[in-house]
Design an enzyme around this catalytic site. Sequence first.
Site, PDB file in Angstrom:
ATOM      1  N   HIS A   1       0.823  -1.207   0.000  1.00 15.71           N
ATOM      2  CA  HIS A   1       0.000   0.000   0.000  1.00 15.71           C
ATOM      3  C   HIS A   1       0.856   1.256   0.000  1.00 15.71           C
ATOM      4  O   HIS A   1       2.052   1.231   0.342  1.00 15.71           O
ATOM      5  CB  HIS A   1      -0.903   0.018   1.235  1.00 15.71           C
ATOM      6  CG  HIS A   1      -0.184   0.414   2.495  1.00 15.71           C
ATOM      7  ND1 HIS A   1      -0.159   1.720   2.955  1.00 15.71           N
ATOM      8  CD2 HIS A   1       0.544  -0.306   3.390  1.00 15.71           C
ATOM      9  CE1 HIS A   1       0.537   1.785   4.073  1.00 15.71           C
ATOM     10  NE2 HIS A   1       0.974   0.560   4.359  1.00 15.71           N
ATOM     11  N   CYS A   2       0.235   2.373  -0.388  1.00 22.24           N
ATOM     12  CA  CYS A   2       0.844   3.691  -0.235  1.00 22.24           C
ATOM     13  C   CYS A   2      -0.128   4.535   0.570  1.00 22.24           C
ATOM     14  O   CYS A   2      -0.662   4.070   1.576  1.00 22.24           O
ATOM     15  CB  CYS A   2       1.218   4.296  -1.576  1.00 22.24           C
ATOM     16  SG  CYS A   2      -0.098   4.318  -2.816  1.00 22.24           S
ATOM     17  N   THR A   3      -0.415   5.762   0.154  1.00 24.97           N
ATOM     18  CA  THR A   3      -1.346   6.596   0.908  1.00 24.97           C
ATOM     19  C   THR A   3      -2.767   6.472   0.365  1.00 24.97           C
ATOM     20  O   THR A   3      -3.694   6.137   1.095  1.00 24.97           O
ATOM     21  CB  THR A   3      -0.898   8.065   0.887  1.00 24.97           C
ATOM     22  OG1 THR A   3       0.373   8.174   1.555  1.00 24.97           O
ATOM     23  CG2 THR A   3      -1.903   8.956   1.600  1.00 24.97           C
TER      24      THR A   3
ATOM     25  N   THR B   1       1.088   2.113  -5.497  1.00 26.93           N
ATOM     26  CA  THR B   1       0.386   0.835  -5.395  1.00 26.93           C
ATOM     27  C   THR B   1      -0.119   0.386  -6.754  1.00 26.93           C
ATOM     28  O   THR B   1      -0.063  -0.805  -7.095  1.00 26.93           O
ATOM     29  CB  THR B   1      -0.783   0.961  -4.405  1.00 26.93           C
ATOM     30  OG1 THR B   1      -0.257   1.258  -3.110  1.00 26.93           O
ATOM     31  CG2 THR B   1      -1.608  -0.311  -4.346  1.00 26.93           C
TER      32      THR B   1
END
Length: 299
Positions: A183-185, A191
């Site tokens: 995941h990222c933000t 992602t």
Amino acid sequence: ALSPVHKHRAFYILSPNMYPQHIMTCHKKSGIIVIMEPPNKEKNMDGTLNYIRLPLAGAYNVRDLGGYAAQGNKVTRWHVFLRADALSSLTENDVSFLLSYGVTDVIDLRSSGEAGARPDAISGHPSISYHHVPFRSRTVVTDISSGTSLDMGNGYVALLKERETVCTLFSILASAPGCALFHCTAGKDRTGILAMLLLGLAGVARQDIIANYISTSVYNSANPEYSHLPWSPGSAFSDSSYIDPLLEAYAMRLMYSLPEYINQPIKYIEETYGGSYSRYLLSCGIERATLGRILEKFI
């Protein structure tokens, strides 16, 4: 029935979990109609089932890469790879559900600043191996910080050139004993590129890779953290004439997941590596045995 304003070159994005009580909003300038889901509520969930989107209370864009037609007349397996947005607001029930879903490894693609400001709620769990591997391009970071006009597609191609990071990521994915979540933000850019590479390696069709990417802004529109922004797809102010057009255009590049964004890195793989994702990944220094382990798990 759609009102007249909704009939002009509308681009429809529908959620697979749509129900009648969902709210439909339309961003007039982009022509994008977004189906918003009501806020997630705590509930008991069965981690043995297969979910397109995992119905968590503290994350809105956690999705399984299973269920896609792949090479060799096979289908990508469920409970192997999950793509996600930030995990900093997960509830205890969310964490329990992810564990029951089979998650053993979490890869955090965010920068050190992002991860430090909002740590993953699951990162310290004894049953989870947490890997912090920032996936970023200096070119994209420079463009954002300097206010330079940002081309999302070029930014994605720049991410593909971070070969050492890609090699590290695939080594972790291949070694995960269970389901690996990355995941990222927002679960869109960093992602999205990693999801594209996994699906492409498995031989998933181009249109399916694009469809997987573009649903991101639909799911994120239900996230309260994004819905208050004036350029967010679900914002009540998304059609406001008070928004600076240049600011809105720039922000929309960051918020929306449009087909042309992901099409550019796909074209890069096609034109540079003959459409072979394995050739690209091998050029990153990834061993064939590593790719083989991923394919054995995934299809």
